[in-house]
Structure formats: structure tokens, C-alpha cells
Design a protein around this motif. Sequence first.
Motif, PDB file in Angstrom:
ATOM      1  N   ASN A  83       8.200  -8.701   1.169  1.00  0.00           N
ATOM      2  CA  ASN A  83       7.800  -8.094  -0.307  1.00  0.00           C
ATOM      3  C   ASN A  83       6.999  -9.319  -1.090  1.00  0.00           C
ATOM      4  O   ASN A  83       7.546 -10.525  -0.834  1.00  0.00           O
ATOM      5  N   HIS A  84       6.041  -9.181  -1.532  1.00  0.00           N
ATOM      6  CA  HIS A  84       5.143 -10.278  -2.239  1.00  0.00           C
ATOM      7  C   HIS A  84       4.203  -9.851  -3.226  1.00  0.00           C
ATOM      8  O   HIS A  84       4.012  -8.647  -3.699  1.00  0.00           O
ATOM      9  N   ALA A  85       3.962 -10.676  -4.231  1.00  0.00           N
ATOM     10  CA  ALA A  85       2.976 -10.321  -5.267  1.00  0.00           C
ATOM     11  C   ALA A  85       1.677 -10.291  -4.656  1.00  0.00           C
ATOM     12  O   ALA A  85       1.391 -11.316  -3.736  1.00  0.00           O
ATOM     13  N   CYS A  86       0.596  -9.527  -4.857  1.00  0.00           N
ATOM     14  CA  CYS A  86      -0.428  -9.451  -4.318  1.00  0.00           C
ATOM     15  C   CYS A  86      -1.805  -9.306  -5.548  1.00  0.00           C
ATOM     16  O   CYS A  86      -1.555  -8.273  -6.353  1.00  0.00           O
ATOM     17  N   GLY A  87      -2.504 -10.144  -5.470  1.00  0.00           N
ATOM     18  CA  GLY A  87      -3.634 -10.137  -6.548  1.00  0.00           C
ATOM     19  C   GLY A  87      -4.949  -9.468  -6.062  1.00  0.00           C
ATOM     20  O   GLY A  87      -6.010  -9.383  -6.735  1.00  0.00           O
ATOM     21  N   GLN A 167      14.541  -6.134  -1.642  1.00  0.00           N
ATOM     22  CA  GLN A 167      14.235  -7.472  -1.157  1.00  0.00           C
ATOM     23  C   GLN A 167      13.413  -8.058  -2.359  1.00  0.00           C
ATOM     24  O   GLN A 167      12.391  -7.249  -2.921  1.00  0.00           O
ATOM     25  N   GLU A 168      13.681  -9.101  -2.754  1.00  0.00           N
ATOM     26  CA  GLU A 168      12.749  -9.741  -3.994  1.00  0.00           C
ATOM     27  C   GLU A 168      11.568 -10.359  -3.320  1.00  0.00           C
ATOM     28  O   GLU A 168      11.303 -10.647  -2.247  1.00  0.00           O
ATOM     29  N   PRO A 169      10.510 -10.519  -4.224  1.00  0.00           N
ATOM     30  CA  PRO A 169       9.382 -11.190  -3.796  1.00  0.00           C
ATOM     31  C   PRO A 169       9.419 -12.311  -3.273  1.00  0.00           C
ATOM     32  O   PRO A 169      10.304 -13.282  -3.944  1.00  0.00           O
ATOM     33  N   GLN A 170       8.895 -12.781  -2.213  1.00  0.00           N
ATOM     34  CA  GLN A 170       8.925 -14.029  -1.332  1.00  0.00           C
ATOM     35  C   GLN A 170       7.832 -14.774  -1.649  1.00  0.00           C
ATOM     36  O   GLN A 170       7.927 -16.068  -1.454  1.00  0.00           O
ATOM     37  N   PHE A 171       6.568 -14.532  -1.821  1.00  0.00           N
ATOM     38  CA  PHE A 171       5.358 -15.390  -2.262  1.00  0.00           C
ATOM     39  C   PHE A 171       4.284 -14.612  -2.944  1.00  0.00           C
ATOM     40  O   PHE A 171       4.480 -13.432  -3.155  1.00  0.00           O
ATOM     41  N   ALA A 172       3.255 -15.209  -3.462  1.00  0.00           N
ATOM     42  CA  ALA A 172       2.100 -14.797  -3.961  1.00  0.00           C
ATOM     43  C   ALA A 172       0.860 -14.609  -3.079  1.00  0.00           C
ATOM     44  O   ALA A 172       0.653 -15.945  -2.701  1.00  0.00           O
ATOM     45  N   ALA A 173       0.291 -13.499  -2.758  1.00  0.00           N
ATOM     46  CA  ALA A 173      -0.901 -13.566  -1.840  1.00  0.00           C
ATOM     47  C   ALA A 173      -2.200 -13.279  -2.544  1.00  0.00           C
ATOM     48  O   ALA A 173      -2.078 -12.742  -3.610  1.00  0.00           O
ATOM     49  N   SER A 205      -4.820 -16.067   0.489  1.00  0.00           N
ATOM     50  CA  SER A 205      -4.545 -15.074   1.669  1.00  0.00           C
ATOM     51  C   SER A 205      -3.254 -14.557   1.873  1.00  0.00           C
ATOM     52  O   SER A 205      -2.420 -14.811   0.613  1.00  0.00           O
ATOM     53  N   LEU A 206      -2.613 -14.026   3.011  1.00  0.00           N
ATOM     54  CA  LEU A 206      -1.262 -13.798   2.890  1.00  0.00           C
ATOM     55  C   LEU A 206      -0.212 -15.178   3.205  1.00  0.00           C
ATOM     56  O   LEU A 206      -1.215 -16.193   3.347  1.00  0.00           O
ATOM     57  N   SER A 207       0.660 -15.095   3.570  1.00  0.00           N
ATOM     58  CA  SER A 207       1.602 -16.461   3.571  1.00  0.00           C
ATOM     59  C   SER A 207       1.165 -17.018   4.990  1.00  0.00           C
ATOM     60  O   SER A 207       0.961 -16.342   5.798  1.00  0.00           O
ATOM     61  N   ASP A 212      -0.358 -16.619  10.706  1.00  0.00           N
ATOM     62  CA  ASP A 212      -0.534 -16.825  12.130  1.00  0.00           C
ATOM     63  C   ASP A 212       0.076 -15.779  12.899  1.00  0.00           C
ATOM     64  O   ASP A 212      -0.491 -15.365  14.139  1.00  0.00           O
ATOM     65  N   LEU A 213       0.661 -14.682  12.454  1.00  0.00           N
ATOM     66  CA  LEU A 213       1.096 -13.488  13.064  1.00  0.00           C
ATOM     67  C   LEU A 213      -0.209 -12.700  13.516  1.00  0.00           C
ATOM     68  O   LEU A 213      -0.778 -12.119  14.530  1.00  0.00           O
ATOM     69  N   ILE A 214      -1.365 -12.674  12.324  1.00  0.00           N
ATOM     70  CA  ILE A 214      -2.510 -11.877  12.537  1.00  0.00           C
ATOM     71  C   ILE A 214      -3.396 -12.795  13.510  1.00  0.00           C
ATOM     72  O   ILE A 214      -3.986 -12.296  14.342  1.00  0.00           O
ATOM     73  N   ALA A 215      -3.352 -14.086  13.418  1.00  0.00           N
ATOM     74  CA  ALA A 215      -4.127 -14.873  14.458  1.00  0.00           C
ATOM     75  C   ALA A 215      -3.583 -14.667  15.728  1.00  0.00           C
ATOM     76  O   ALA A 215      -4.191 -14.687  16.863  1.00  0.00           O
TER      77      ALA A 215
END
Length: 223
Positions: A83-87, A167-173, A205-207, A212-215
Motif C-alpha cells: 500500500n502506498h501514496a502515489c502522486g 495494511q497502512e501506507p508504506q511509502f510515497a511513490a 518512482s516506486l520504492s 529492484d523487482l521490476i529491473a
Amino acid sequence: MATALIKKHKYASSAILAGSIVSAAAVITQYYKGSAARSAPPLHPLLDDGIKKGDAKFAGGKLRCHCASRTVEVTLDGNVAHNHACGCSKCWKPEGALFSVVAVVPRDQLRVTANEDKLYVVDDKAAIQRHACEECGVHMYGRIEAEHPFKGLDFVHVELSQEKGWQEPQFAAFVSSIIEQGFDAEKMGDVRAKLKAVGLDTFDSLSPPLMDLIASWTAEKKA
Ligand SMILES: N[C@@H](CCC(=O)N[C@@H](CSCO)C(=O)NCC(=O)O)C(=O)O
Ligand SMILES: [Zn+2]
Ligand SMILES: [Zn+2]
């Protein structure tokens, strides 16, 4: 000025008692960070008053669109992840919010349980096919149909649920993406400070673990 700031600040007396210039400087830095965070515009209702922690045992619930009648309902058979904040400009945001709050769930744990006929795909060229209610505009879920590292996961907004424990937001992307939508670049410091103040690391970008997973997926594809 600096003395006034130190006197005003709640941590000032301990800094002065410690007699440490270093800790006094840290207090001033914290004061400025705090005031920037306070003056930042609303980010999102799930962030602005502090983040409430989710429940590790939470087993899912229902998401509902904003329509008063013929409400679209989506049932999730488990908690969300990442879960994340996304701009970014593509994720759905509630009225007045600068950020979206968006998470993923395995697609086999998501079912549309009412009024599916009201859903349409916002942009069928996008990697994430966002299914929105044609009446209120709320995005009910985003699905990846093409080859993609996140294929198999659906994107959802837990604020559409009455249940507590998600689940609460974990990071801001995609934080800098709000500038592309017209936000004043000079006020980005305030926005980042406020995100930090509620406990979120900020990324454009994402966290790093997700990047790393995408790459890794891309590298495997190339090999
Ligand atoms: N600056 C662009 C960024 C858009 C973007 O890449 N968004 C990401 C994150 S959405 C949820 O985290 C993405 O993966 N998009 C794929 C898609 O939307 O299909 C902007 O602001 O538009
Ligand atoms: Zn609706
Ligand atoms: Zn997004």
C-alpha cells in the motif's frame, strides 16, 4: 531569531540543558521541518491526520464506489500489500487530495460483487487497466492484462471500504509527478516534509525494493 525558535520549541529546554550546540541545531532543523509539514496542502484523508496501522490478521472486506444508488461493490478475500501514496496522474484521488493511496491484491482474491455493468476501462492503452464507475468516476480496481512484472496483481484503494485493518501506507511513490499536474515545484519541500512527518519515505518512482523487482524481471526477460 534562533534563540526565539529554541525557546518556542517543545524540545528546547532539553537542548539548552544539555548545553549542546549540536543538539540545538538539530532542534532548529526539526522545527523548520515541522513547520513546513504543517503548512503543506492536504495530501490525502488517510495521511493528513497521521497513519493508522493496519491489522496483520485482517482478512479482507468490501470496496464501494461513491454512488448512493446502484453502488458498485468489489469484494477482496484478503488484505492488500505494498500500500502506498502515489502522486502519479493516473491513479484515482479523492476530491482535493494531492495523492492517491493505492495497494495491490492478487487478482484471484478480487471479485466484483455488485453492479459490474457500471464499470468501464479508463485507458485501455495503460499498463494498469483501471476499471472506474461511469457515474461517480471512482476507480474500483486496476488490472494488468499485458506482460508486466506485476501481472496477477490488481490495484485497489482501501479508503473505499468501511472495514478497518487494511495494511497502512508504506511509502510515497511518484512524488514529483504532482508537479506535472500543476503543483508548484517550489512547495515540494513542504509536501516531502509532510510525507516524512507521517512516516513515509518519498520516491519519484516506486520504492527501491519494487524497482529492484521490476529491473530483475526486465533482466530475466532480456536473458
Ligand atoms: N509521471 C507519470 C507516472 C505514471 C506512472 O508511471 N505511474 C506508475 C505507478 S501507478 C501506482 O503506483 C505506473 O506503474 N503506471 C502504469 C499505469 O498507470 O498504467 C504520471 O504522473 O502520469
Ligand atoms: Zn459509482
Ligand atoms: Zn499511480
